[in-house]
Design a protein around this motif. Structure first.
Motif, mmCIF file in Angstrom:
data_model
loop_
_atom_site.group_PDB
_atom_site.id
_atom_site.type_symbol
_atom_site.label_atom_id
_atom_site.label_comp_id
_atom_site.label_asym_id
_atom_site.label_seq_id
_atom_site.Cartn_x
_atom_site.Cartn_y
_atom_site.Cartn_z
ATOM 1 N N LEU A 88 0.581 -1.243 -0.293
ATOM 2 C CA LEU A 88 0.050 0.321 0.303
ATOM 3 C C LEU A 88 0.537 1.785 0.117
ATOM 4 C CD1 LEU A 88 -2.960 -1.286 2.425
ATOM 5 C CD2 LEU A 88 -2.903 -0.711 -0.073
ATOM 6 N N PHE A 89 1.795 1.303 0.708
ATOM 7 C CA PHE A 89 3.245 2.641 0.901
ATOM 8 C C PHE A 89 3.570 2.432 -1.170
ATOM 9 C CE2 PHE A 89 7.585 3.993 1.669
ATOM 10 C CZ PHE A 89 7.152 4.979 2.226
ATOM 11 N N ARG A 90 4.035 1.552 -1.164
ATOM 12 C CA ARG A 90 4.357 1.568 -2.455
ATOM 13 C C ARG A 90 4.461 1.393 -3.944
ATOM 14 N NH1 ARG A 90 9.667 -2.928 -2.325
ATOM 15 N NH2 ARG A 90 11.203 -2.106 -0.456
ATOM 16 N N TYR A 91 2.858 1.429 -3.911
ATOM 17 C CA TYR A 91 1.834 1.279 -5.516
ATOM 18 C C TYR A 91 0.921 1.961 -4.830
ATOM 19 C CZ TYR A 91 5.820 -2.601 -5.545
ATOM 20 O OH TYR A 91 6.814 -3.279 -5.446
ATOM 21 N N ASP A 92 0.447 2.321 -6.134
ATOM 22 C CA ASP A 92 -0.986 2.722 -6.492
ATOM 23 C C ASP A 92 -1.436 2.125 -7.407
ATOM 24 O OD1 ASP A 92 -0.403 5.802 -4.759
ATOM 25 O OD2 ASP A 92 0.719 6.409 -6.491
ATOM 26 N N PHE A 93 -2.383 1.619 -7.275
ATOM 27 C CA PHE A 93 -3.450 0.742 -8.202
ATOM 28 C C PHE A 93 -4.690 1.269 -7.847
ATOM 29 C CE2 PHE A 93 -2.196 -1.183 -3.936
ATOM 30 C CZ PHE A 93 -3.176 -1.505 -3.636
ATOM 31 N N PRO A 94 -6.041 0.423 -8.922
ATOM 32 C CA PRO A 94 -7.185 0.618 -8.875
ATOM 33 C C PRO A 94 -7.779 0.728 -7.207
ATOM 34 C CG PRO A 94 -6.802 0.454 -11.344
ATOM 35 C CD PRO A 94 -5.560 -0.123 -9.847
ATOM 36 N N GLY A 95 -8.773 1.362 -6.779
ATOM 37 C CA GLY A 95 -9.510 0.571 -5.862
ATOM 38 C C GLY A 95 -8.381 0.468 -4.730
ATOM 39 N N LYS A 96 -7.491 1.080 -4.351
ATOM 40 C CA LYS A 96 -6.628 1.489 -3.349
ATOM 41 C C LYS A 96 -6.536 2.263 -2.706
ATOM 42 C CE LYS A 96 -2.421 3.327 -1.537
ATOM 43 N NZ LYS A 96 -1.036 3.759 -2.252
ATOM 44 N N ARG A 97 -7.958 3.082 -2.209
ATOM 45 C CA ARG A 97 -8.101 3.878 -1.551
ATOM 46 C C ARG A 97 -9.534 2.778 -0.720
ATOM 47 N NH1 ARG A 97 -5.609 7.348 1.704
ATOM 48 N NH2 ARG A 97 -8.161 8.052 1.821
ATOM 49 N N VAL A 98 -10.523 1.867 -1.321
ATOM 50 C CA VAL A 98 -11.268 1.455 -1.291
ATOM 51 C C VAL A 98 -10.588 0.072 -0.007
ATOM 52 C CG1 VAL A 98 -13.466 -0.454 -2.356
ATOM 53 C CG2 VAL A 98 -13.161 2.411 -2.624
ATOM 54 N N PHE A 99 -9.861 -0.302 -0.148
ATOM 55 C CA PHE A 99 -8.987 -1.492 -0.121
ATOM 56 C C PHE A 99 -8.773 -0.708 0.977
ATOM 57 C CE2 PHE A 99 -5.383 -4.133 1.038
ATOM 58 C CZ PHE A 99 -5.957 -4.466 1.542
ATOM 59 N N GLN A 100 -7.717 -0.163 1.531
ATOM 60 C CA GLN A 100 -8.106 0.780 2.796
ATOM 61 C C GLN A 100 -9.191 1.366 3.526
ATOM 62 O OE1 GLN A 100 -5.131 4.494 0.852
ATOM 63 N NE2 GLN A 100 -3.716 4.026 1.640
ATOM 64 N N VAL A 101 -10.209 1.077 2.993
ATOM 65 C CA VAL A 101 -11.451 1.964 4.067
ATOM 66 C C VAL A 101 -11.592 0.038 4.916
ATOM 67 C CG1 VAL A 101 -13.816 2.066 3.579
ATOM 68 C CG2 VAL A 101 -12.214 3.776 2.679
ATOM 69 N N LEU A 102 -11.797 -0.300 3.834
ATOM 70 C CA LEU A 102 -12.218 -2.217 3.507
ATOM 71 C C LEU A 102 -12.020 -3.004 5.257
ATOM 72 C CD1 LEU A 102 -12.898 -3.642 0.345
ATOM 73 C CD2 LEU A 102 -14.583 -2.319 2.512
ATOM 74 N N LEU A 103 -10.613 -2.071 5.864
ATOM 75 C CA LEU A 103 -9.363 -2.994 7.246
ATOM 76 C C LEU A 103 -10.692 -2.052 8.012
ATOM 77 C CD1 LEU A 103 -5.553 -2.078 5.756
ATOM 78 C CD2 LEU A 103 -6.828 -4.053 5.479
ATOM 79 N N PHE A 104 -11.028 -1.408 8.194
ATOM 80 C CA PHE A 104 -11.333 -0.635 9.812
ATOM 81 C C PHE A 104 -12.248 -1.339 9.763
ATOM 82 C CE2 PHE A 104 -8.646 2.512 7.703
ATOM 83 C CZ PHE A 104 -7.819 2.865 8.885
ATOM 84 N N PRO A 105 -13.433 -1.740 8.735
ATOM 85 C CA PRO A 105 -14.462 -2.635 9.592
ATOM 86 C C PRO A 105 -14.560 -3.886 10.328
ATOM 87 C CG PRO A 105 -14.494 -1.749 7.230
ATOM 88 C CD PRO A 105 -13.223 -1.480 7.392
ATOM 89 N N PRO A 106 -13.723 -4.497 9.808
ATOM 90 C CA PRO A 106 -13.176 -5.489 10.719
ATOM 91 C C PRO A 106 -13.417 -5.558 12.389
ATOM 92 C CG PRO A 106 -12.266 -5.996 9.016
ATOM 93 C CD PRO A 106 -12.663 -4.608 9.170
ATOM 94 N N ILE A 107 -12.568 -3.942 12.670
ATOM 95 C CA ILE A 107 -12.279 -3.349 13.650
ATOM 96 C C ILE A 107 -13.722 -3.172 14.336
ATOM 97 C CG2 ILE A 107 -11.194 -1.773 15.395
ATOM 98 C CD1 ILE A 107 -9.366 -1.851 13.203
ATOM 99 N N ALA A 108 -14.285 -2.300 13.754
ATOM 100 C CA ALA A 108 -15.564 -1.963 14.509
ATOM 101 C C ALA A 108 -16.751 -2.795 14.247
ATOM 102 C CB ALA A 108 -16.053 -0.359 13.659
ATOM 103 N N ILE A 109 -16.763 -3.780 13.580
ATOM 104 C CA ILE A 109 -18.008 -4.914 13.343
ATOM 105 C C ILE A 109 -18.225 -5.881 14.813
ATOM 106 C CG2 ILE A 109 -18.832 -6.309 12.590
ATOM 107 C CD1 ILE A 109 -17.967 -5.701 9.905
ATOM 108 N N PRO A 110 -19.322 -5.721 15.280
ATOM 109 C CA PRO A 110 -19.168 -6.681 16.410
ATOM 110 C C PRO A 110 -18.951 -7.589 16.469
ATOM 111 C CG PRO A 110 -21.225 -4.969 16.494
ATOM 112 C CD PRO A 110 -20.481 -5.262 14.845
#
Length: 261
Positions: A88-110
């Motif tokens: 994520l730090f080195r490369y830019d690719f389609p959907g990168k921001r979406v992928f980063q956002v999707l990392l947080f729901p597993p922490i917030a979901i009960p």
């Protein structure tokens, strides 16, 4: 004068919050050394419940299993999370921001919902319940913590260091091993400690995915409480809380949230 009063009120409020958070833990830890099985006062110091706990083979087996699962989770989650953070730090690719956002729901979901979903999913694909399912579930929960922690460390990394190493003839693997990894090592250590703590303390996912009679320590404690509370539970809970707080202290000690200024 007004600022001093506000400062005094703020400190008093902070003390109240700390008492609210830690008073139950301190009472439980204190009662684990009380000789009375019914928590009678006056307090009489004894290590009887720790001695009984050390001779309880069921507790020891569950503790060993929890540690082994936590270690496996730590290794897998740290390796995958570190690789994902570097990508994520080195490369830019389609959907990168979406992928980063999707990392947080597993922490917030009960975790109750997560455990139920994992149980249904694992039975649907044929894995079912058991140690492999528990490890996979724990890795899924621990990965976001590793990625966030390592990414925070990478945010202060100077990419020109890698470019300078390549200009001097270093291979990609050498750059990673001699430049990148030493820099992000504190974040990797912190992420691994978070992963271990998340796995070792995990109850809900372990409860859903463990096979009957092959429980982790948190599940065993829950089962023991349902059958009848004993001071042995105080003893083992005190040990777990102490280890967990030590791990989290080490994680915050060695992590660099938000990078270095």
């Amino acid at each position: 004068m007004k600022s001093s009063i506000l400062s005094l009120i703020g400190r008093f409020w902070l003390v109240l919050i700390l008492v609210f958070l830690y008073a139950p833990i301190l009472v439980m830890a204190t009662m684990s050394f009380n000789a009375s099985p019914f928590y009678q006062l006056p307090f009489k110091f004894s290590t009887e419940w720790y001695e009984q706990m050390s001779g309880n083979q069921q507790i020891i087996a569950a503790a060993v299993r929890s540690v082994l699962i936590a270690l496996a989770t730590t290794v897998i989650a740290t390796a995958l999370g570190t690789a994902a953070s570097i990508a994520l730090f080195r490369y830019d690719f389609p959907g990168k921001r979406v992928f980063q956002v999707l990392l947080f729901p597993p922490i917030a979901i009960p975790w109750l919902i997560t455990g139920t979903a994992m149980l249904i999913f694992f039975f649907a694909i044929g894995i079912g319940r058991g140690t492999p399912a528990v490890i996979i579930g724990h890795v899924a929960l621990a990965l976001p913590y590793v990625i966030v922690t390592v990414t925070a460390r990478l945010s202060s990394f100077d990419i020109t260091l890698e470019e300078a190493a390549r200009s001097m003839g270093a291979s990609g693997w050498t750059v990673l091993r001699r430049v990148t990894l030493p820099w992000i090592a504190p974040g990797v250590v912190a992420g691994s400690l978070f992963a271990f703590a998340v796995s070792f303390d995990q109850f809900v996912v372990s409860y859903f995915l463990s096979e009957p009679g092959d429980s982790t320590l948190p599940v065993l404690i829950y089962t023991a409480i349902r059958k009848g509370f004993t001071p042995e539970i105080n003893a083992i809970s005190t040990i777990i809380i102490t280890l967990s707080m030590l791990i989290m202290f080490l994680a915050t000690r060695y992590s660099k949230f938000g990078g270095e200024r």
